[in-house]
Design a protein around this motif. Structure first.
Motif, mmCIF file in Angstrom:
data_model
loop_
_atom_site.group_PDB
_atom_site.id
_atom_site.type_symbol
_atom_site.label_atom_id
_atom_site.label_comp_id
_atom_site.label_asym_id
_atom_site.label_seq_id
_atom_site.Cartn_x
_atom_site.Cartn_y
_atom_site.Cartn_z
ATOM 1 N N UNK A 321 36.568 31.566 42.514
ATOM 2 C CA UNK A 321 37.297 31.310 43.661
ATOM 3 C C UNK A 321 38.862 32.158 43.686
ATOM 4 N N UNK A 322 39.564 31.806 42.563
ATOM 5 C CA UNK A 322 40.445 32.596 42.483
ATOM 6 C C UNK A 322 40.600 34.218 42.624
ATOM 7 N N UNK A 323 39.533 34.558 42.050
ATOM 8 C CA UNK A 323 39.327 36.136 41.983
ATOM 9 C C UNK A 323 39.000 36.504 43.523
ATOM 10 N N UNK A 324 38.185 35.919 44.139
ATOM 11 C CA UNK A 324 37.809 36.181 45.710
ATOM 12 C C UNK A 324 39.316 36.198 46.450
ATOM 13 N N UNK A 325 39.896 34.854 46.308
ATOM 14 C CA UNK A 325 41.232 34.386 47.138
ATOM 15 C C UNK A 325 41.989 35.794 46.830
ATOM 16 N N UNK A 326 42.389 36.234 45.773
ATOM 17 C CA UNK A 326 43.244 37.210 45.501
ATOM 18 C C UNK A 326 42.882 38.512 46.149
ATOM 19 N N UNK A 327 41.681 38.991 45.978
ATOM 20 C CA UNK A 327 41.179 39.929 46.438
ATOM 21 C C UNK A 327 41.466 40.157 48.025
ATOM 22 N N UNK A 328 41.221 39.008 48.779
ATOM 23 C CA UNK A 328 41.076 38.965 49.967
ATOM 24 C C UNK A 328 42.348 38.620 50.709
ATOM 25 N N UNK A 329 43.423 37.830 49.878
ATOM 26 C CA UNK A 329 44.572 37.293 50.588
ATOM 27 C C UNK A 329 45.716 38.170 49.761
ATOM 28 N N UNK A 330 45.508 38.804 48.562
ATOM 29 C CA UNK A 330 46.382 39.528 47.905
ATOM 30 C C UNK A 330 47.394 38.528 47.089
ATOM 31 N N UNK A 331 47.320 37.214 46.985
ATOM 32 C CA UNK A 331 48.053 36.553 46.221
ATOM 33 C C UNK A 331 47.325 35.593 45.544
ATOM 34 N N UNK A 332 47.505 34.891 44.523
ATOM 35 C CA UNK A 332 46.835 33.759 43.845
ATOM 36 C C UNK A 332 46.730 32.555 44.940
ATOM 37 N N UNK A 333 45.935 31.480 44.727
ATOM 38 C CA UNK A 333 46.048 30.392 45.468
ATOM 39 C C UNK A 333 47.597 29.640 45.486
ATOM 40 N N UNK A 334 47.997 29.598 44.115
ATOM 41 C CA UNK A 334 49.104 28.814 43.669
ATOM 42 C C UNK A 334 50.319 29.646 44.349
ATOM 43 N N UNK A 335 50.279 31.080 44.313
ATOM 44 C CA UNK A 335 51.353 31.888 44.826
ATOM 45 C C UNK A 335 51.342 31.629 46.520
ATOM 46 N N UNK A 336 49.979 31.692 47.303
ATOM 47 C CA UNK A 336 50.051 31.532 48.468
ATOM 48 C C UNK A 336 50.767 30.135 48.813
#
Length: 343
Positions: A321-336
Motif C-alpha cells: 500500500x505505501x509503495x503504491x501510495x507514494x507512486x501515485x501521490x508522491x508522498x508517503x501516507x504519513x507525510x501526506x
C-alpha cells in the motif's frame, strides 16, 4: 547599493550628510544633491533613487510639496525629512505622505546611521520575503498547471497528489497568513483560467468558494464533477453499473476484473474498451487510483492509523500500500497526513 538624493538649501548640510553616509552607512551611495524641491524632482526622474532625504523649508518648492509630488510618482521611494525644532509641526504633517522618519537638525552620526542602516536592513528583509513569495508562487503555479491536466483527464489520485503538493510547498515557505491568502487567491485564479482555456462548457460557480487550501480543493472538486457531467460520464448502463460496483466493493482485496465483467453481460474485450473510453484508465489503474483517492480522504478526515486505512481500501499488505501510495501521490501516507495540517 541603495541610491540616495539629499535636498537642502544649505551646502554644509548636504556635505555633512554625504560624509556620514559614505563613512557610516554601508550599502548606500549619494547619487545627487539638490538645493530645492524643483531641482530634486529632476534628480528623482534622472536617478530613480531608493531614498530621498529632504529639508522642510526651502525656496522654489518646499519639502512638503516635494514629497507630495514624489509620492504621486512612486510608492517605493523611502522619504526622510529633516527639520529644526521650529519646523517640527511640518515634519509631523509629512508623515501623512508615507514619510519613513524624520531627522532633527543639527544632525549627528548616530541618528543618521541608525535610521539609514535600519532602513537598509528592513529593505533586505522585504526583498528576501518577496523572493520567497515569488519562488513559492512560481513552483505552485507549475503544480496547478499539472492539476489542470489531471482534472481534464479525470485523474483523481493525481488531483489529490497535486493539491497535497501545493499545501506542502506553501507550508515550507514560511509565509504570513496574508501572504498565504494572496497566494491561494492567485492559484485559484490560475486554475480557473487554465480550465476555461480548455473549453469546459459549463458555467463557472457564481458563488465564490472560501479562500485558502479549502477553496482550491473545492474548486478542483467542482471541475471534476463538471468535466464528468459534460462527458456524459457513466451514461451507458453497463459501465455505469460496473463503476458503481467498483465504488461499493473497492475495500475487497479480491475484487477482480472477471467479477466486475460478469455483471455487465458484455465481453471482457468490450468492457475493457468501455471503461477506457469512460475513465481514460484500464480496470487495474482505475481501481488503484480510486482506492488511493479514498485513502487520501481518510487520511485527511479521520484518525485511523495508516495501516488501518490500507486495510479499509483493499490493501492488507501495508508495504505494498505505501509503495503504491507514494507512486501515485508522491508522498508517503504519513507525510501526506502531516501536510494536511495546512491543506
Amino acid at each position: 547599493m541603495l541610491k540616495v538624493i539629499t535636498v537642502d538649501d544649505e551646502r554644509a548640510v548636504k556635505q555633512g550628510l554625504r560624509k556620514i553616509i559614505e563613512m557610516y552607512c554601508p550599502g548606500f551611495t549619494v547619487v545627487g544633491e539638490a538645493e530645492d524641491g524643483q531641482e530634486a524632482l529632476e534628480l528623482v526622474s534622472r536617478h530613480d533613487p531608493d531614498v530621498v532625504i529632504t529639508d522642510i523649508m526651502m525656496p522654489v518648492m518646499s519639502g512638503l510639496e516635494l514629497i507630495a509630488n514624489i509620492r504621486q510618482r512612486s510608492e517605493s521611494i523611502e522619504l526622510i525629512v529633516m527639520s529644526g525644532y521650529d519646523d517640527f509641526k511640518y515634519a509631523q504633517e509629512a508623515l501623512r505622505y508615507g514619510v519613513k522618519d524624520y531627522l532633527l537638525k543639527p544632525m549627528n552620526v548616530e541618528a543618521v546611521s541608525k535610521l539609514l542602516n535600519g532602513l537598509r536592513d528592513s529593505r533586505i528583509r522585504r526583498m528576501a520575503d518577496l523572493e520567497r513569495y515569488r519562488s513559492c508562487l512560481w513552483e505552485c503555479t507549475a503544480i496547478v498547471e499539472r492539476l489542470a491536466e489531471q482534472l481534464w483527464l479525470l485523474d483523481e489520485a493525481g488531483k489529490m497528489s497535486s493539491l497535497a503538493a501545493v499545501a506542502e510547498r506553501i507550508g515550507e515557505a514560511r509565509l504570513t497568513e496574508g501572504e498565504q491568502a494572496q497566494l491561494y487567491g492567485d492559484l485559484t485564479a490560475c486554475l480557473r483560467r487554465l480550465i476555461r482555456e480548455r473549453g469546459l462548457g459549463v458555467q463557472e460557480p457564481t458563488m465564490p468558494f472560501e479562500g485558502g487550501a479549502a477553496g482550491l480543493r473545492r474548486l478542483a472538486g467542482f471541475y471534476s464533477d463538471a468535466i464528468r457531467s459534460e462527458r456524459n460520464w457513466g451514461q451507458r448502463a453497463a459501465i455505469r453499473n460496473a463503476l458503481a460496483y467498483i465504488h461499493e466493493r473497492y475495500p475487497d482485496p479480491g475484487l477482480s476484473l472477471e467479477e466486475v465483467v460478469a455483471l455487465t453481460d458484455v465481453s471482457p474485450a468490450y468492457f475493457y474498451k468501455m471503461i477506457k473510453e469512460e475513465t481514460g484508465r484500464n480496470f487495474k489503474t482505475y481501481l488503484i487510483e480510486y482506492r488511493i483517492a479514498k485513502a487520501c480522504e481518510m487520511l485527511r478526515e479521520g484518525d485511523l492509523k495508516t495501516y488501518e486505512i490500507a486495510e479499509r481500501v483493499g490493501y492488507p499488505d501495508y508495504p505494498h500500500f505505501t509503495k503504491l501510495f507514494k507512486k501515485y501521490v508522491g508522498l508517503s501516507p504519513s507525510d501526506f497526513r502531516k501536510n494536511m495540517g495546512s491543506y
